[in-house]
Design an enzyme around this catalytic site. Sequence first.
Site, PDB file in Angstrom:
ATOM      1  N   LEU A  19      -3.495  14.780  12.689  1.00 16.57           N
ATOM      2  CA  LEU A  19      -3.223  16.406  12.585  1.00 16.57           C
ATOM      3  C   LEU A  19      -4.103  17.059  13.678  1.00 16.57           C
ATOM      4  CD1 LEU A  19      -3.484  16.838   8.914  1.00 16.57           C
ATOM      5  CD2 LEU A  19      -1.587  17.565  10.446  1.00 16.57           C
ATOM      6  N   VAL A  74     -18.998  15.106  14.115  1.00 16.62           N
ATOM      7  CA  VAL A  74     -19.503  16.594  13.433  1.00 16.62           C
ATOM      8  C   VAL A  74     -20.397  16.244  12.401  1.00 16.62           C
ATOM      9  CG1 VAL A  74     -17.145  17.461  13.791  1.00 16.62           C
ATOM     10  CG2 VAL A  74     -17.605  15.922  11.553  1.00 16.62           C
ATOM     11  N   SER A 152      -7.735  19.825   0.729  1.00 18.68           N
ATOM     12  CA  SER A 152      -6.741  18.780   0.462  1.00 18.68           C
ATOM     13  C   SER A 152      -6.335  18.946  -0.867  1.00 18.68           C
ATOM     14  CB  SER A 152      -7.112  17.411   0.727  1.00 18.68           C
ATOM     15  OG  SER A 152      -6.492  16.530   0.175  1.00 18.68           O
ATOM     16  N   TYR A 165     -14.097  12.643  -1.619  1.00 22.90           N
ATOM     17  CA  TYR A 165     -13.032  13.478  -0.887  1.00 22.90           C
ATOM     18  C   TYR A 165     -12.678  14.646  -1.372  1.00 22.90           C
ATOM     19  CZ  TYR A 165      -8.761  14.196   2.329  1.00 22.90           C
ATOM     20  OH  TYR A 165      -7.934  14.674   2.943  1.00 22.90           O
ATOM     21  N   LYS A 169     -13.739  18.239   0.044  1.00 24.22           N
ATOM     22  CA  LYS A 169     -12.794  19.153   0.421  1.00 24.22           C
ATOM     23  C   LYS A 169     -12.732  20.531  -0.453  1.00 24.22           C
ATOM     24  CE  LYS A 169     -10.515  17.186   3.525  1.00 24.22           C
ATOM     25  NZ  LYS A 169     -10.918  17.791   5.029  1.00 24.22           N
ATOM     26  N   ALA A 197       0.751  15.494   5.692  1.00 20.09           N
ATOM     27  CA  ALA A 197       1.374  14.690   6.860  1.00 20.09           C
ATOM     28  C   ALA A 197       1.394  13.357   6.927  1.00 20.09           C
ATOM     29  CB  ALA A 197       0.848  15.324   8.291  1.00 20.09           C
ATOM     30  N   ALA A 198       2.275  12.778   7.544  1.00 19.69           N
ATOM     31  CA  ALA A 198       2.229  11.075   7.734  1.00 19.69           C
ATOM     32  C   ALA A 198       1.184  10.846   8.947  1.00 19.69           C
ATOM     33  CB  ALA A 198       3.922  10.611   8.076  1.00 19.69           C
TER      34      ALA A 198
HETATM   35  P1  NAI Z   1      -6.693  10.783  10.975  1.00 18.21           P
HETATM   36  O1  NAI Z   1      -7.504   9.704  10.722  1.00 18.21           O
HETATM   37  O2  NAI Z   1      -5.474  10.662  11.827  1.00 18.21           O
HETATM   38  O3  NAI Z   1      -7.427  11.723  11.841  1.00 18.21           O
HETATM   39  C1  NAI Z   1      -8.999  12.275  11.649  1.00 18.21           C
HETATM   40  C2  NAI Z   1      -9.615  12.395  12.952  1.00 18.21           C
HETATM   41  O4  NAI Z   1     -11.176  12.882  12.777  1.00 18.21           O
HETATM   42  C3  NAI Z   1      -9.635  11.012  13.705  1.00 18.21           C
HETATM   43  O5  NAI Z   1      -9.142  11.160  15.065  1.00 18.21           O
HETATM   44  C4  NAI Z   1     -11.252  10.548  13.761  1.00 18.21           C
HETATM   45  O6  NAI Z   1     -11.455   9.679  14.615  1.00 18.21           O
HETATM   46  C5  NAI Z   1     -11.740  11.956  13.542  1.00 18.21           C
HETATM   47  N1  NAI Z   1     -13.090  11.779  13.067  1.00 18.21           N
HETATM   48  C6  NAI Z   1     -13.467  11.023  12.117  1.00 18.21           C
HETATM   49  N2  NAI Z   1     -14.863  11.229  11.579  1.00 18.21           N
HETATM   50  C7  NAI Z   1     -15.308  12.037  12.838  1.00 18.21           C
HETATM   51  C8  NAI Z   1     -16.493  12.641  13.135  1.00 18.21           C
HETATM   52  N3  NAI Z   1     -17.769  12.260  12.511  1.00 18.21           N
HETATM   53  N4  NAI Z   1     -16.819  13.395  14.071  1.00 18.21           N
HETATM   54  C9  NAI Z   1     -15.379  13.964  14.884  1.00 18.21           C
HETATM   55  N5  NAI Z   1     -14.356  13.408  14.422  1.00 18.21           N
HETATM   56  C10 NAI Z   1     -14.173  12.502  13.677  1.00 18.21           C
HETATM   57  O7  NAI Z   1      -6.260  11.775   9.801  1.00 18.21           O
HETATM   58  P2  NAI Z   1      -5.390  13.055   9.351  1.00 18.21           P
HETATM   59  O8  NAI Z   1      -4.543  12.774   8.492  1.00 18.21           O
HETATM   60  O9  NAI Z   1      -5.017  13.757  10.909  1.00 18.21           O
HETATM   61  O10 NAI Z   1      -6.388  13.953   9.112  1.00 18.21           O
HETATM   62  C11 NAI Z   1      -6.995  15.242   9.673  1.00 18.21           C
HETATM   63  C12 NAI Z   1      -7.766  15.972   8.416  1.00 18.21           C
HETATM   64  O11 NAI Z   1      -6.732  16.652   7.542  1.00 18.21           O
HETATM   65  C13 NAI Z   1      -8.624  15.426   7.688  1.00 18.21           C
HETATM   66  O12 NAI Z   1      -9.604  16.408   7.341  1.00 18.21           O
HETATM   67  C14 NAI Z   1      -7.997  14.989   6.369  1.00 18.21           C
HETATM   68  O13 NAI Z   1      -8.915  15.039   5.326  1.00 18.21           O
HETATM   69  C15 NAI Z   1      -7.004  16.462   6.202  1.00 18.21           C
HETATM   70  N6  NAI Z   1      -5.949  16.066   5.508  1.00 18.21           N
HETATM   71  C16 NAI Z   1      -4.885  15.273   5.685  1.00 18.21           C
HETATM   72  C17 NAI Z   1      -3.979  15.292   4.915  1.00 18.21           C
HETATM   73  C18 NAI Z   1      -2.663  14.137   5.302  1.00 18.21           C
HETATM   74  O14 NAI Z   1      -1.692  14.412   4.644  1.00 18.21           O
HETATM   75  N7  NAI Z   1      -2.838  13.461   6.686  1.00 18.21           N
HETATM   76  C19 NAI Z   1      -3.743  15.675   3.740  1.00 18.21           C
HETATM   77  C20 NAI Z   1      -4.849  16.681   3.303  1.00 18.21           C
HETATM   78  C21 NAI Z   1      -5.924  16.793   4.253  1.00 18.21           C
END
Ligand code: NAI
Length: 303
Positions: A19, A74, A152, A165, A169, A197-198
Site C-alpha cells: 500500500l 519508524v 485495520s 496488531y 491499530k 488490499a491484496a
Molecule cells: P506490506 O508488508 O506490503 O508493507 C508494509 C511496509 O512497511 C513494508 O514495505 C515494510 O518494509 C515496511 N516496514 C515494516 N516495518 C517498518 C519500520 N519499522 N519502519 C519503516 N517501514 C517498515 O503490507 P501492506 O499490506 O502494504 O500494509 C501497509 C499498512 O496497511 C500496514 O500498516 C498494515 O497494517 C495496514 N493494513 C493493511 C491491510 C491489507 O489488507 N493489506 C489491511 C489493514 C491494514
Amino acid sequence: MTVNLEGRVAIVTGAGGGLGREHALLLARLGAKVVVNDPGGSVAGTGDDRRVAQMVVDEIRAAGGEAVANLDSVAEFSAAQRIVQTAMDTYGRLDILVNNAGILRDKTFAKMEVEDFELVLKVHLMGTVYCTKAAWPIMNEQGYGRIVLTTSAAGIVGGFGQSNYGAAKMGTLGLMNCLALEGARNGVLVNAISPAAATRMTQALIPPQIGQHLRPDLVSPAVAWLASEACTQSGLVVNAVAGYFACQRFVEGEGVQFNPTEPVTADMVADAAKSFGQMNNARAVDPRPLGDLEARLQALGLS
Ligand code: NAI
C-alpha cells in the site's frame, strides 16, 4: 473537486512495497515531493532490504516526479526524527505524513510471546506516535498539515490471532481522536484509513477471485484526498477497499438511565442488559465527555 498536491512535501512510511508504494506513487503523481521511507524486511519485521525504498524513488523520478529515499525504521524516535529531517533537509518543508509502515506477528494470545506483542505495538502504534511527534511542531508552526494514520478491521472488529496488531491499530485511532482536537486550531488535520488490499501481508488470507479486485492502488485515492487541502475534516476513519469508500465511527445503543440518587444493583444492570446489550437504535457516540447526561437528569427532575 480537484486534489492537487503541487508544492507539498510528503512522507510515506513503509513505502517500499504494498500500500505504501501506491500511496507514494499517487502523491507524487499529484505533485507532491515524497520521502519514500522503508528499511525493507520481511512481513514479520526481520531482516532489511536497502533497495526497496530507492526502487520506488526511481519509479517516481522516471515518471517525472520528485522523491528521496529514507531507510530508517519508524520504531525508534531518533530514527523517526531522521525521517522528518530528511524531508526538511531535502525539500525545506513538510505538509503530509502518511503513517503506513507495518508488520505482522500473528499468533493466538495464548501462544503469543510478550516480545511479539511489544514489537507490533512498537512499529504500528509507537511508530505512528514517533513520526507524528517529530512532524507535529513543524506542521503546527506553519499552520498547515495533513496526517494520515493506518488502522485495520483487525482492531475495529477484531481478528483471530491478531491481538497485538488489533490493539496497536485501535491505539492509533485513540491517538487520532485526541490529535484531531489538538491540531484543528492550527490547520493540522489527522485522519485514518482502514484499508483492505491484496499485498504480501494478506496474500494468504484472500481468495484469488476476490484478490484481483483488492488492488492496493484502489486504496491510495482515499489517502491522497485526506492528504490534500480538499479534505477539511479531521478524525475520520475511511474504510477503503476495492474502490469502495465509507466512513466508520463508534456508535452507542439505546441506553437505560436509572435514578442515580437511588441504589443501582448488578441485578438491575443484568436485567436491563437484555435490552441495552442489543445495541438497538444505535447512534454516533456523543462527542461531549458526558454525552447527553444533563438531558437525562433533567428528565428525572434531577437538574
Ligand atoms: P506490506 O508488508 O506490503 O508493507 C508494509 C511496509 O512497511 C513494508 O514495505 C515494510 O518494509 C515496511 N516496514 C515494516 N516495518 C517498518 C519500520 N519499522 N519502519 C519503516 N517501514 C517498515 O503490507 P501492506 O499490506 O502494504 O500494509 C501497509 C499498512 O496497511 C500496514 O500498516 C498494515 O497494517 C495496514 N493494513 C493493511 C491491510 C491489507 O489488507 N493489506 C489491511 C489493514 C491494514
